[in-house]
Write a protein that holds these residues in place. Structure first.
Motif, short mmCIF file in Angstrom:
data_model
loop_
_atom_site.label_atom_id
_atom_site.label_comp_id
_atom_site.label_asym_id
_atom_site.label_seq_id
_atom_site.Cartn_x
_atom_site.Cartn_y
_atom_site.Cartn_z
N ALA A 1 0.72 -0.96 -0.01
CA ALA A 1 0.00 0.01 0.02
C ALA A 1 0.82 1.18 -0.13
CB ALA A 1 -1.08 0.02 1.27
N TYR A 2 0.21 2.28 -0.23
CA TYR A 2 1.12 3.62 -0.32
C TYR A 2 0.34 4.61 0.48
CZ TYR A 2 -1.67 5.07 -4.37
OH TYR A 2 -2.65 5.50 -4.97
N ALA A 3 1.15 5.67 0.85
CA ALA A 3 0.42 6.85 1.74
C ALA A 3 0.63 7.97 0.78
CB ALA A 3 0.86 6.86 2.99
N VAL A 4 -0.51 9.07 0.84
CA VAL A 4 -0.03 10.24 0.33
C VAL A 4 0.10 11.26 1.20
CG1 VAL A 4 -1.02 12.05 -1.31
CG2 VAL A 4 -1.33 9.67 -1.87
N GLU A 5 1.10 11.91 1.46
CA GLU A 5 1.25 12.92 2.43
C GLU A 5 1.22 14.47 1.77
OE1 GLU A 5 4.44 12.26 5.03
OE2 GLU A 5 4.24 9.93 4.86
N TYR A 6 0.43 15.24 2.25
CA TYR A 6 0.54 16.45 1.80
C TYR A 6 1.04 17.54 2.70
CZ TYR A 6 -3.01 14.76 -1.23
OH TYR A 6 -3.72 13.81 -2.23
N ASP A 7 1.54 18.69 2.40
CA ASP A 7 2.06 19.68 3.04
C ASP A 7 0.95 20.59 3.01
OD1 ASP A 7 4.69 18.72 3.54
OD2 ASP A 7 5.41 19.67 1.85
N TYR A 8 0.72 21.64 3.94
CA TYR A 8 -0.13 22.39 4.16
C TYR A 8 0.48 23.79 4.90
CZ TYR A 8 -1.03 21.60 9.14
OH TYR A 8 -0.83 21.56 10.32
N ALA A 9 -0.14 24.91 4.57
CA ALA A 9 -0.01 26.29 5.26
C ALA A 9 -0.97 26.40 6.53
CB ALA A 9 -0.12 27.26 4.20
N PRO A 10 -0.60 26.35 7.63
CA PRO A 10 -1.21 26.40 8.87
C PRO A 10 -1.96 27.66 8.79
CG PRO A 10 1.10 25.76 9.46
CD PRO A 10 1.03 26.31 8.12
N PRO A 11 -3.21 27.72 9.33
CA PRO A 11 -3.93 29.04 9.34
C PRO A 11 -3.06 30.14 9.66
CG PRO A 11 -5.25 27.14 9.79
CD PRO A 11 -4.11 26.86 9.82
N THR A 12 -2.47 30.01 11.14
CA THR A 12 -1.68 31.03 11.61
C THR A 12 -0.66 31.85 10.78
OG1 THR A 12 0.02 29.63 12.61
CG2 THR A 12 -2.05 30.01 13.83
N GLN A 13 -0.56 31.09 9.50
CA GLN A 13 0.45 31.91 8.64
C GLN A 13 -0.34 32.42 7.52
OE1 GLN A 13 3.32 28.85 7.29
NE2 GLN A 13 4.06 28.58 9.27
N LEU A 14 -1.49 32.56 7.56
CA LEU A 14 -2.43 33.30 6.40
C LEU A 14 -2.96 34.57 7.05
CD1 LEU A 14 -3.87 30.12 4.96
CD2 LEU A 14 -1.88 31.31 4.25
N ARG A 15 -3.10 35.50 6.29
CA ARG A 15 -3.91 36.88 6.73
C ARG A 15 -5.37 36.20 6.38
NH1 ARG A 15 0.86 39.20 4.31
NH2 ARG A 15 1.85 40.21 6.12
N PRO A 16 -6.32 37.03 6.64
CA PRO A 16 -7.67 36.75 6.54
C PRO A 16 -7.98 36.84 4.92
CG PRO A 16 -7.74 38.26 8.10
CD PRO A 16 -6.54 38.23 7.71
N SER A 17 -7.12 37.58 3.92
CA SER A 17 -7.16 37.49 2.61
C SER A 17 -6.46 36.10 1.97
CB SER A 17 -6.72 38.62 2.05
OG SER A 17 -5.25 38.77 2.24
N LEU A 18 -6.05 35.35 2.86
CA LEU A 18 -5.34 34.07 2.51
C LEU A 18 -4.00 34.55 1.83
CD1 LEU A 18 -8.49 31.96 1.02
CD2 LEU A 18 -7.51 31.90 3.26
N GLU A 19 -3.72 35.59 1.97
CA GLU A 19 -2.22 35.91 1.55
C GLU A 19 -1.07 35.46 2.72
OE1 GLU A 19 -2.02 39.99 -0.25
OE2 GLU A 19 -3.55 40.20 1.20
N SER A 20 0.08 35.11 2.18
CA SER A 20 0.97 34.41 3.13
C SER A 20 1.40 35.60 4.09
CB SER A 20 2.02 33.74 2.44
OG SER A 20 3.17 33.37 3.37
N LYS A 21 1.80 35.20 5.29
CA LYS A 21 2.59 36.25 6.18
C LYS A 21 3.65 35.89 6.15
CE LYS A 21 -1.23 36.29 9.74
NZ LYS A 21 -1.56 35.97 11.30
N ILE A 22 4.39 34.76 5.51
CA ILE A 22 5.70 34.53 5.55
C ILE A 22 6.32 34.82 4.46
CG2 ILE A 22 7.19 32.37 5.73
CD1 ILE A 22 5.31 32.50 8.07
N VAL A 23 5.77 34.70 3.27
CA VAL A 23 6.16 34.96 1.97
C VAL A 23 5.65 36.12 1.24
CG1 VAL A 23 6.94 34.14 -0.34
CG2 VAL A 23 7.08 32.73 1.62
N GLU A 24 6.07 37.32 0.71
CA GLU A 24 5.29 38.13 0.35
C GLU A 24 4.69 37.76 -1.22
OE1 GLU A 24 5.88 42.94 -1.32
OE2 GLU A 24 7.48 41.89 -0.14
N LYS A 25 3.41 38.31 -1.25
CA LYS A 25 2.69 38.23 -2.43
C LYS A 25 1.97 36.88 -2.50
CE LYS A 25 4.21 42.04 -4.68
NZ LYS A 25 3.38 43.01 -4.87
N PRO A 26 2.47 35.69 -2.26
CA PRO A 26 1.44 34.46 -2.59
C PRO A 26 0.17 34.46 -1.93
CG PRO A 26 3.65 33.80 -2.29
CD PRO A 26 3.78 35.31 -1.83
#
Length: 102
Positions: A25-50
């Motif tokens: 069997a195999y597992a799929v692992e996903y990375d994600y951006a924790p909500p604490t790293q996002l502004r309400p607009s879903l812009e990244s707090k860590i990297v400018e622009k994304p």
């Protein structure tokens, strides 16, 4: 998980001691951006622009992931000063669009 570990695990279950596994069997692992790293607009707090939307935000449902696209899609309008469109996270769920007026 290595194939031999999977076989050992299956064989540890009562009644499956003689089970034959044909392929691992195999597992799929996903990375994600924790909500604490996002502004309400879903812009990244860590990297400018994304602006992030969908499963990268830890969303598990396709509809919710698709609905999140409305917020980053509106970001250029908000940033341009030409449009006051602003959607809260709660309004970016697809089911809410049926009752919205523009």
């Amino acid at each position: 998980m290595p194939f031999d570990v999977q076989v050992e695990m299956v064989h540890s279950v009562p009644g499956l001691e003689q089970a034959v596994l044909l392929r691992p069997a195999y597992a799929v692992e996903y990375d994600y951006a924790p909500p604490t790293q996002l502004r309400p607009s879903l812009e990244s707090k860590i990297v400018e622009k994304p602006v992030l939307a969908g499963q990268i935000n830890g969303t598990s449902g396709y509809e919710e992931a698709a609905g999140q696209g409305s917020s980053p899609g509106s970001t250029p309008f908000r940033n341009s000063g030409d449009n006051n469109l602003s959607l809260s996270r709660g309004m970016t769920v697809t089911s809410e669009f049926s009752s919205m007026t523009w």
